[in-house]
Structure formats: structure tokens, C-alpha cells
Design a protein around this motif. Structure first.
Motif, PDB file in Angstrom:
ATOM      1  N   SER A 355       0.760  -1.164  -0.215  1.00  0.00           N
ATOM      2  CA  SER A 355      -0.040  -0.026   0.010  1.00  0.00           C
ATOM      3  C   SER A 355       0.870   1.179  -0.204  1.00  0.00           C
ATOM      4  CB  SER A 355      -0.898   0.112   1.257  1.00  0.00           C
ATOM      5  OG  SER A 355      -0.058   0.504   2.339  1.00  0.00           O
ATOM      6  N   ASP A 356       0.078   2.393  -0.245  1.00  0.00           N
ATOM      7  CA  ASP A 356       0.989   3.797  -0.106  1.00  0.00           C
ATOM      8  C   ASP A 356       0.277   4.438   1.290  1.00  0.00           C
ATOM      9  OD1 ASP A 356      -1.419   4.172  -1.000  1.00  0.00           O
ATOM     10  OD2 ASP A 356      -0.497   5.333  -2.933  1.00  0.00           O
ATOM     11  N   ASP A 357      -0.148   3.737   1.952  1.00  0.00           N
ATOM     12  CA  ASP A 357      -0.918   4.247   3.270  1.00  0.00           C
ATOM     13  C   ASP A 357       0.355   4.873   4.183  1.00  0.00           C
ATOM     14  OD1 ASP A 357      -3.123   2.978   2.661  1.00  0.00           O
ATOM     15  OD2 ASP A 357      -3.289   1.867   4.503  1.00  0.00           O
ATOM     16  N   GLU A 358      -0.234   5.821   4.823  1.00  0.00           N
ATOM     17  CA  GLU A 358       0.749   6.835   5.706  1.00  0.00           C
ATOM     18  C   GLU A 358       0.449   6.456   7.053  1.00  0.00           C
ATOM     19  OE1 GLU A 358       1.343  10.723   3.145  1.00  0.00           O
ATOM     20  OE2 GLU A 358      -0.818  10.297   3.727  1.00  0.00           O
ATOM     21  N   TYR A 359       1.553   6.499   7.828  1.00  0.00           N
ATOM     22  CA  TYR A 359       1.548   6.744   9.346  1.00  0.00           C
ATOM     23  C   TYR A 359       0.580   5.496  10.069  1.00  0.00           C
ATOM     24  CZ  TYR A 359       2.124   9.704  13.433  1.00  0.00           C
ATOM     25  OH  TYR A 359       2.420   9.679  14.826  1.00  0.00           O
ATOM     26  N   PHE A 360       1.178   4.461   9.614  1.00  0.00           N
ATOM     27  CA  PHE A 360       0.500   3.243  10.448  1.00  0.00           C
ATOM     28  C   PHE A 360       1.384   2.647  11.410  1.00  0.00           C
ATOM     29  CE2 PHE A 360       1.594   1.934   6.310  1.00  0.00           C
ATOM     30  CZ  PHE A 360       2.177   0.524   6.508  1.00  0.00           C
ATOM     31  N   ASP A 361       0.822   1.690  12.375  1.00  0.00           N
ATOM     32  CA  ASP A 361       1.436   0.893  13.271  1.00  0.00           C
ATOM     33  C   ASP A 361       2.358  -0.118  12.636  1.00  0.00           C
ATOM     34  OD1 ASP A 361       0.948   2.283  15.667  1.00  0.00           O
ATOM     35  OD2 ASP A 361      -0.905   1.338  15.935  1.00  0.00           O
ATOM     36  N   TYR A 362       3.635  -0.310  13.032  1.00  0.00           N
ATOM     37  CA  TYR A 362       4.567  -1.335  12.156  1.00  0.00           C
ATOM     38  C   TYR A 362       4.293  -2.557  13.307  1.00  0.00           C
ATOM     39  CZ  TYR A 362       7.864   0.180  16.077  1.00  0.00           C
ATOM     40  OH  TYR A 362       8.307   0.582  17.358  1.00  0.00           O
ATOM     41  N   ALA A 363       3.694  -2.594  14.512  1.00  0.00           N
ATOM     42  CA  ALA A 363       3.273  -4.103  15.284  1.00  0.00           C
ATOM     43  C   ALA A 363       1.900  -3.717  15.801  1.00  0.00           C
ATOM     44  CB  ALA A 363       4.406  -4.103  16.095  1.00  0.00           C
ATOM     45  N   PRO A 364       1.463  -4.837  16.019  1.00  0.00           N
ATOM     46  CA  PRO A 364       0.239  -5.214  16.632  1.00  0.00           C
ATOM     47  C   PRO A 364       0.262  -4.751  18.126  1.00  0.00           C
ATOM     48  CG  PRO A 364       0.713  -7.323  16.156  1.00  0.00           C
ATOM     49  CD  PRO A 364       1.738  -6.216  15.688  1.00  0.00           C
ATOM     50  N   ALA A 365       0.079  -3.463  18.469  1.00  0.00           N
ATOM     51  CA  ALA A 365       0.773  -3.139  19.913  1.00  0.00           C
ATOM     52  C   ALA A 365       0.063  -1.932  20.423  1.00  0.00           C
ATOM     53  CB  ALA A 365       2.130  -3.229  20.247  1.00  0.00           C
ATOM     54  N   ARG A 366      -0.118  -1.865  21.757  1.00  0.00           N
ATOM     55  CA  ARG A 366      -0.641  -0.470  22.395  1.00  0.00           C
ATOM     56  C   ARG A 366       0.233   0.661  21.914  1.00  0.00           C
ATOM     57  NH1 ARG A 366      -0.212   1.259  27.239  1.00  0.00           N
ATOM     58  NH2 ARG A 366       1.143  -0.214  27.627  1.00  0.00           N
ATOM     59  N   VAL A 367       1.366   0.337  22.049  1.00  0.00           N
ATOM     60  CA  VAL A 367       2.669   1.124  21.920  1.00  0.00           C
ATOM     61  C   VAL A 367       3.637   0.599  21.124  1.00  0.00           C
ATOM     62  CG1 VAL A 367       4.475   2.459  23.317  1.00  0.00           C
ATOM     63  CG2 VAL A 367       2.121   2.408  24.324  1.00  0.00           C
ATOM     64  N   PRO A 368       4.196   1.613  20.345  1.00  0.00           N
ATOM     65  CA  PRO A 368       5.152   0.632  19.144  1.00  0.00           C
ATOM     66  C   PRO A 368       6.216   0.476  20.064  1.00  0.00           C
ATOM     67  CG  PRO A 368       4.523   2.992  18.416  1.00  0.00           C
ATOM     68  CD  PRO A 368       3.988   2.950  19.812  1.00  0.00           C
ATOM     69  N   PRO A 369       6.414  -0.881  19.567  1.00  0.00           N
ATOM     70  CA  PRO A 369       7.169  -1.600  20.897  1.00  0.00           C
ATOM     71  C   PRO A 369       8.946  -1.408  20.467  1.00  0.00           C
ATOM     72  CG  PRO A 369       6.499  -3.231  19.305  1.00  0.00           C
ATOM     73  CD  PRO A 369       5.764  -1.786  19.090  1.00  0.00           C
ATOM     74  N   GLN A 370       9.242  -0.982  19.428  1.00  0.00           N
ATOM     75  CA  GLN A 370      10.394  -0.582  19.072  1.00  0.00           C
ATOM     76  C   GLN A 370      11.196   0.630  19.068  1.00  0.00           C
ATOM     77  OE1 GLN A 370      10.141  -3.470  15.616  1.00  0.00           O
ATOM     78  NE2 GLN A 370      11.649  -4.499  16.175  1.00  0.00           N
ATOM     79  N   GLY A 371      10.196   1.576  19.219  1.00  0.00           N
ATOM     80  CA  GLY A 371      10.634   2.961  19.251  1.00  0.00           C
ATOM     81  C   GLY A 371       9.378   3.694  18.912  1.00  0.00           C
ATOM     82  N   ARG A 372       9.062   5.011  19.230  1.00  0.00           N
ATOM     83  CA  ARG A 372       7.827   5.648  19.218  1.00  0.00           C
ATOM     84  C   ARG A 372       7.661   6.357  17.896  1.00  0.00           C
ATOM     85  NH1 ARG A 372       4.170   6.565  23.436  1.00  0.00           N
ATOM     86  NH2 ARG A 372       4.688   5.382  25.338  1.00  0.00           N
ATOM     87  N   TRP A 373       7.596   5.487  16.686  1.00  0.00           N
ATOM     88  CA  TRP A 373       7.299   6.219  15.423  1.00  0.00           C
ATOM     89  C   TRP A 373       6.096   5.498  14.760  1.00  0.00           C
ATOM     90  CZ3 TRP A 373      12.311   4.561  16.888  1.00  0.00           C
ATOM     91  CH2 TRP A 373      12.795   3.430  16.328  1.00  0.00           C
ATOM     92  N   ARG A 374       5.908   5.806  13.703  1.00  0.00           N
ATOM     93  CA  ARG A 374       4.924   5.024  12.971  1.00  0.00           C
ATOM     94  C   ARG A 374       5.414   4.894  11.459  1.00  0.00           C
ATOM     95  NH1 ARG A 374      -0.180   7.193  15.633  1.00  0.00           N
ATOM     96  NH2 ARG A 374      -0.977   5.360  17.073  1.00  0.00           N
ATOM     97  N   ILE A 375       4.780   4.144  10.427  1.00  0.00           N
ATOM     98  CA  ILE A 375       5.465   4.046   9.215  1.00  0.00           C
ATOM     99  C   ILE A 375       4.634   4.171   8.136  1.00  0.00           C
ATOM    100  CG2 ILE A 375       7.063   2.038  10.314  1.00  0.00           C
ATOM    101  CD1 ILE A 375       5.083   0.093   8.757  1.00  0.00           C
ATOM    102  N   TYR A 376       5.238   4.047   6.929  1.00  0.00           N
ATOM    103  CA  TYR A 376       4.612   4.368   5.520  1.00  0.00           C
ATOM    104  C   TYR A 376       4.937   3.217   4.782  1.00  0.00           C
ATOM    105  CZ  TYR A 376       5.037   8.652   8.027  1.00  0.00           C
ATOM    106  OH  TYR A 376       5.171   9.979   8.983  1.00  0.00           O
ATOM    107  N   GLY A 377       3.873   3.080   3.601  1.00  0.00           N
ATOM    108  CA  GLY A 377       3.987   2.092   2.832  1.00  0.00           C
ATOM    109  C   GLY A 377       4.684   2.191   1.538  1.00  0.00           C
ATOM    110  N   ILE A 378       5.245   1.352   1.029  1.00  0.00           N
ATOM    111  CA  ILE A 378       6.267   1.621  -0.143  1.00  0.00           C
ATOM    112  C   ILE A 378       5.542   1.113  -1.255  1.00  0.00           C
ATOM    113  CG2 ILE A 378       8.265   1.815   1.121  1.00  0.00           C
ATOM    114  CD1 ILE A 378       9.027  -0.930   0.168  1.00  0.00           C
ATOM    115  N   HIS A 379       4.360   0.702  -1.520  1.00  0.00           N
ATOM    116  CA  HIS A 379       3.519   0.555  -2.877  1.00  0.00           C
ATOM    117  C   HIS A 379       4.643  -0.083  -3.728  1.00  0.00           C
ATOM    118  CE1 HIS A 379       0.140   1.263  -5.334  1.00  0.00           C
ATOM    119  NE2 HIS A 379       0.968   2.322  -5.871  1.00  0.00           N
TER     120      HIS A 379
END
Ligand SMILES: [Zn+2]
Length: 401
Positions: A355-379
Motif C-alpha cells: 500500500s501507499d498508506d501513511e503513518y500506521f503501526d508497524y506492530a500489533p501493539a498498544r505502544v510501538p514496541p521498537q521505538g515511538r514512531w509509525r510507518i509508511y507503505g512503499i507500494h
């Protein structure tokens, strides 16, 4: 007064009148404004207010080989070193197959198949019972390191593992970070220690790829303090930090691995977790150019790739024949959401790649477990998706398509 001074002066005027207005509304002086409340970092769970398109990618566009799973593990680990042939079986093939069907997972590669009797039992339970759906890798038996004949013993163990059905060799970060001269004590053994040369060569001769994990995220080698971008993760798992003591640096570990790849050009190396340097795709790309026997997998690094989507997309375009789909998924890993084998985890990987979605969680978790950021699809386009999902892994494993 020139034009710039005029504008500057006008600007000041606007700011001061805005301030006067603000004070007028609250009626108080700036000193009386309410004190900021403090909030525990662990209790902070901001909800994104962004309104952007969200896609759900329930199934990947092409069948998938997951090159990096852990369905079994060693039953006895001491100071980070696996010492027993016995395996713990984390989920049965019958338990996994329905999810694999729903998520279009053609095959899973179980990297931690162990050695000896444990390996045989693993191959029986998965590879033989579900042909083509599970592949098992073997692991070195480090418990025998101190025997004078270890280099030959280990090379022969690889030959036996091959006869027993192992499709490759897995090297955990044990080598470089845990294994010591007296197994669990003494000086750390180096990744390019010549005692392993016959083992690497045997893998090359038998066309068994080596899935190798060395080092860890860069932040694990820096102090666990307020400047550490993975502070919460390291605070929760202090034993994951390799800062200080006698640990080598991330760069030293990667260089030792590179010397192994250079010395064994006939052996194929799948360098896991994006070559263990997803924070620096320029470095990974340079090594892919230097070593034709090197490939990478994506496992547990969508969080890194997805926060640099333009760099990641260029990396996938340039190295599309050298990137393998992998997750590091482990059954029932509820305390490690970035590795929790299940439909939610797979959907995140598919969404990132397709997808080219923006700003979504990289893990199914309450708080991003590997660092507090979100990710973007690369389509990615279809041609690259086919290679990354299936074809590159099929080639490395020697599976007829
Ligand atoms: Zn792993």
C-alpha cells in the motif's frame, strides 16, 4: 528604512498585538498560567488525529515464503548459548496451517531447528508431515567448541544435518555476543574465528544457505538513557543492551561477518534483519554490491524500513533480486508484539509492501514496541513483490517453482 526593515517592523507589531490580545482574554499575567502536568512515558498513548486513507491488505498479492520463523527452539539455553539437542515445539503444523492458508503463506522456514536428535524430530514433525509447507534449518552445536577437533566435528555435523533433511544453517547472534572460549565464560569468540571455516565451506558445498544474525539495532550499543531512541524497549529488556562490558561495537561485528562472506564466496549468506543494519540502508546496499553471495531478509525491521519510505523504496528497486520476505514470527510471543506469529503481524508486512498508506503501526501493539514512531507503505510494483514474496527465497532454498 528599506522594504525589509519595513516588513520586519510590521511583523513585530503583529506579534505584540497578538500577545496583548491573548493576555486580555485570560485576564492574568504569563506567570499565573496553569502548571504543566507530568505524565509517565509508559502511560502516554497518543491517538493519531490524521484523516488519511487506510487499506487493509488481508492477503498478499502473491504466495509468500516466510524465510524467518521460529516454530521450535532449544529447550536449554545458558548465558545465551543453546546447549541441548532437545527442542521445545511452540506450535504444531496443524495449528499453523489454517492461518497459512488464510494468509497465502506457501511455506515457512523454521530457522531454529537445532541439531542431532532434536533436528531429526523437527524435520519429522513439520517438513515430512507437510511437504513443501515447512523447511527446517540446523544450528551449530557450540557445546563441543572446546574439543580439539571441533572444526571437523562441526563440518561433519552439517553433513549429517543435511542427510537428516536440514535445508540451511542458522547462526544466532550467539556468535559474536554470547559464545565464549569456555562456552559460557571467558573471552568472546569472534564471528570470523577460523575454527568455523570448515562449517562455512561445507554449507557452500551442500548448497545450504547460511541465515546469519549478527549484532542488533544500533541503539542497543548506546547507553539506555533519555537520548536512546529505543529507551522503553531497552528499559523493559535490560539484557538486550550490548553497551559497555566487553562487547564489540556494531561496526566490528558487521566487519567480522563481512570477512566471513569474503572468505567463502561459494557459500550463500542470508543476512537477517536487513543485513542487521536497517538504520543505514546505504551501508547494506554497499555490502550487497561488494558480496554477490549476500542477500537480506526483512524480519522484524518493517519499523525501520517504514520510517524511511523513500530510502527503503529505492533500496527495494535497486536490490530487488536480493531481498527475502521474513518476519521473525514466533508462536505465542505475546510479550514481543513485533514477532507475534499471527494474522495481524502478516497484514502489517503486506500493507507496508503493497500500500501507499501513511503513518500506521508497524506492530500489533498498544505502544510501538521498537521505538515511538509509525510507518509508511512503499507500494511496490508487482514484479518486485513477486521476487520479494517468493522467487528470491525459492532460489536461495533451491525449491523448484
Ligand atoms: Zn530470528
Amino acid at each position: 528604512m528599506n522594504r525589509r526593515q519595513l516588513l520586519y517592523g510590521a511583523g513585530i507589531g503583529m506579534v505584540s498585538s497578538a500577545l496583548a490580545g491573548a493576555r486580555g482574554k485570560t485576564g492574568g499575567s504569563p506567570e499565573e498560567k496553569p502548571k504543566a502536568k507530568s505524565l509517565e512515558l509508559s502511560e502516554y498513548e497518543p491517538t493519531s488525529m490524521l484523516h488519511v486513507p487506510e487499506s487493509r491488505v488481508e492477503r498478499p498479492r502473491y504466495p509468500v515464503i516466510d524465510i524467518h520463523t521460529h516454530i521450535t527452539e532449544c529447550a536449554r539455553i545458558v548465558n545465551g548459548v543453546a546447549l541441548a539437542a532437545e527442542r521445545a515445539f511452540l506450535a504444531s503444523g496443524y495449528e499453523l496451517m489454517p492461518m497459512m492458508e488464510r494468509k497465502n503463506i506457501h511455506s515457512m522456514v523454521n530457522l531454529t531447528g537445532g541439531f542431532g536428535a532434536g533436528l531429526k524430530e523437527t524435520v519429522d514433525r513439520y517438513d515430512k508431515k507437510f511437504p513443501g509447507r515447512f523447511y527446517t534449518f540446523t544450528e551449530p552445536s557450540y557445546a563441543r567448541l572446546m574439543e580439539p577437533d571441533y572444526p571437523r566435528i562441526q563440518a561433519e555435523a552439517i553433513e549429517q544435518a543435511h542427510r537428516d533433511g536440514a535445508r540451511g544453517l542458522k547462526i544466532l547472534k550467539t556468535l559474536g555476543l554470547y559464545l565464549r572460549e569456555n562456552i559460557t565464560s571467558g573471552k568472546l569468540v569472534k564471528i570470523d574465528d577460523p575454527r568455523f571455516d570448515p562449517m562455512w565451506d561445507t554449507c557452500g558445498q551442500l548448497k545450504m544457505p547460511v541465515a546469519i544474525h549478527v549484532s542488533d539495532p544500533l541503539a542497543f550499543f548506546t547507553p539506555t538513557d533519555r537520548f536512546n531512541e529505543r529507551y522503553e524497549e531497552l528499559n523493559e529488556h535490560p539484557d538486550w543492551s550490548f553497551y559497555g562490558r566487553d562487547f564489540p561495537s556494531n561496526a566490528e561485528l558487521l566487519e567480522a561477518r563481512n570477512r566471513v562472506m569474503a572468505r567463502h564466496p561459494q557459500t550463500r549468506f542470508i543476512t537477517l534483519h536487513v543485513g542487521n543494519f536497517a538504520e543505514d540502508l546505504g551501508n547494506v546496499g554497499m555490502n550487497l554490491d561488494r558480496f554477490p553471495n549476500m542477500t537480506v531478509d526483512l524480519a522484524a525491521r518493517v519499523g525501520e524500513l517504514g520510517r524511511q519510505p523513500r530510502t527503503a523504496r529505492a533500496f527495494f528497486e535497486k536490490h530487488q533480486d536480493r531481498i527475502l520476505f521474513g518476519t521473525d514470527a514466533t508462536p505465542h510471543a505475546d510479550d514481543l508484539p513485533q514477532q507475534a506469529l499471527g494474522e495481524k503481524l502478516y497484514e502489517i508486512y503486506f500493507r507496508f509492501l503493497e500500500s501507499d498508506d501513511e503513518y500506521f503501526d508497524y506492530a500489533p501493539a498498544r505502544v510501538p514496541p521498537q521505538g515511538r514512531w509509525r510507518i509508511y507503505g512503499i507500494h511496490l510494483p508487482d514484479e518486485i513483490l513477486r521476487k520479494v514474496y517468493f522467487e528470491n527465497a525459492a532460489r536461495e532454498l533451491g525449491i523448484a517453482e
